[in-house]
Design a protein around this motif. Structure first.
Motif, short mmCIF file in Angstrom:
data_model
loop_
_atom_site.label_atom_id
_atom_site.label_comp_id
_atom_site.label_asym_id
_atom_site.label_seq_id
_atom_site.Cartn_x
_atom_site.Cartn_y
_atom_site.Cartn_z
N LYS A 1 -14.82 55.75 15.31
CA LYS A 1 -16.17 55.64 15.85
C LYS A 1 -16.54 54.16 16.00
CE LYS A 1 -20.86 57.38 15.27
NZ LYS A 1 -21.79 58.17 14.43
N GLU B 1 -14.78 57.57 19.75
CA GLU B 1 -16.19 57.73 20.13
C GLU B 1 -16.82 56.34 20.24
OE1 GLU B 1 -20.34 59.44 18.17
OE2 GLU B 1 -18.40 60.18 17.43
N THR C 1 -20.08 54.03 21.33
CA THR C 1 -21.52 54.04 21.60
C THR C 1 -22.01 52.62 21.83
OG1 THR C 1 -21.85 56.00 20.21
CG2 THR C 1 -23.80 54.67 20.71
#
Length: 444
Positions: A2, A27, A29
């Motif tokens: 992440k 992931e 972001t």
């Protein structure tokens, strides 16, 4: 894995573009406080001057493009707190005001920089504008339409470029700087003398060696700018004083320079575990002086962002540092610089020697030719090349990239004399002017 990216202009965009390819299945972001990304602020003066007609063309990516790549892209979101031990973030939705928590395995800080806004009386008056982002550029162009007298504060690259753009638009322009020369952080006096003469010949009023003490207005609109020596009429003022790293969130949490620039190692790793930084928010390794320095350049940012992505999983590709190589066009003068100037060498207390070449860049039997002014700076003892500046009406700026490589590879001024450069009368002389600098240095 992440991955969270804080800020997404040049370094952040470069990091994301590479991470999508390097770490499939991760992931990713992005939290960006603005509603756009990748705006080239170096194009603001081109937009003001009408060279660039559409400011939208100054973007090279967009939130939509990132989303198409599978990146969770949260615009108008600001990270307001970080717990480095828990790898936790508090994020504020700037549209709704709500705050929520997120976590990361790896964090990349590319929060960029922000213009320095001095605490000067009257700074809050209308038509006093910074010059950094897309919205600033639109506001500058809009306000300039009705302004006749414009003051530009700060004679660095953006200030000089904007002064020229306003003057070309028929405005009465005053350029103010506390330094005694324009571009004094980039070029030595023999170069800035020529630049100043050119700007004066085009009607730009140079108020050098003056410090702004007050902005004076009426009905909340600026009317004049007062310095410690004089006062100048102004319907509009643009602040181009410089930039500061946007790193308040990490103060006392990560190692920084005194100005707030985050210190990273050769792999873009900060002092925090699994936290990387890149771009205008952090310090660069400045090769000519062998120190960490704050050098906010887009070229440096995209390199650092790319390296942060490459080294995210494990140290893989080392950052080679920077020479701070840059260029500017002032009317018909093509100027470029890399590494140390005489002034910066004095600042770092480096014992240097220099050689200056002033000659026509190609044979005089050609139908036309232009003079080139070249200065090369080198270490007095080791004779390693440490810096160079060039100016000509002919575009010879790529030669500075050659000399940047010479600094990077620790080439000596004596080796420069006999480097293999081609000869072709359309482009140069049998002895290239770079060779000539080396040969002249040998005479010393």
């Amino acid at each position: 894995m992440k991955i969270v990216v804080i800020g997404c202009t040049h370094a952040g965009t470069a990091a994301v573009n590479n991470m999508v390819k390097l770490y499939p299945g991760s992931e990713i972001t992005v939290y960006e406080k603005n509603d756009n990304i990748s705006f080239l602020s170096c194009g603001i003066a081109l937009y003001v001057g009408g060279v660039v007609k559409d400011p939208e063309s100054l973007f090279y990516s967009s939130p939509e493009k990132l989303r198409e790549m599978g990146v969770t892209t949260c615009m108008r979101h600001k990270v307001v707190d970080i717990d480095m031990d828990k790898k936790a973030l508090s994020v504020k939705n700037m549209e709704t005001g709500s705050i929520f928590e997120d976590s990361y395995d790896k964090l990349i800080i590319s929060s960029g920089s922000w213009p320095i806004i001095p605490n000067i009386e009257g700074i809050e008056l209308e038509n006093i504008l910074p010059a950094k982002n897309y919205y600033h550029s639109n506001e500058i162009v809009s306000k300039a339409k009705s302004a006749q007298s414009i003051v530009v504060v700060g004679a660095g690259y953006i200030g000089v470029e904007l002064a020229e753009a306003f003057a070309l638009g028929g405005k009465n322009v005053t350029l103010i700087d506390t330094g005694k020369r324009v571009l004094n952080k980039y070029f030595d006096k023999e170069f800035t003398d020529i630049a100043e003469a050119k700007m004066k010949s085009k009607g730009i009023n140079l108020a050098l060696g003056e410090t702004v003490t007050k902005f004076i207005g009426n009905q909340n609109k600026i009317q004049s700018v007062r310095t410690d020596k004089s006062e100048y009429k102004a319907d509009m003022a643009v602040l181009c004083i410089g930039f500061r790293p946007s790193t308040d969130l990490f103060k006392n949490k990560l190692d920084m320079l005194p100005n707030g620039a985050i210190i990273v190692d050769e792999y873009m790793q900060t002092s925090g575990k699994d936290i990387f930084a890149a771009g205008d928010c952090c310090a660069s390794i400045y090769n000519p002086a062998g120190v960490r320095q704050y050098i906010p350049l887009a070229t440096n940012a995209v390199r650092m962002g790319t390296l942060a992505a490459l080294n995210l999983d494990k140290p893989a590709v080392r950052y080679m540092g920077t020479q701070g190589t840059s260029a500017i066009k002032i009317y018909d003068l093509n100027c470029a610089v890399t590494g140390l100037t005489q002034c910066t060498a004095d600042f770092y207390n480096i014992d240097i020697e220099s050689v200056t070449i002033r000659e026509n860049y190609r044979p005089e039997f050609m139908p036309d030719y232009e003079e080139v002014l070249l200065k090369v700076i080198y270490d007095r003892k080791s004779r390693e090349i440490l810096g160079a500046q060039i100016m000509s009406k002919a575009d010879l700026t790529q030669s500075v990239n050659t000399l940047s490589l010479a600094i990077q590879k620790k080439l000596t001024i004596d080796e420069l004399a006999f480097i293999d450069f081609f000869f072709q009368p359309n482009y140069n002389k049998p002895w290239n002017f770079l060779n000539m600098a080396g040969l002249k240095a040998q005479e010393k």
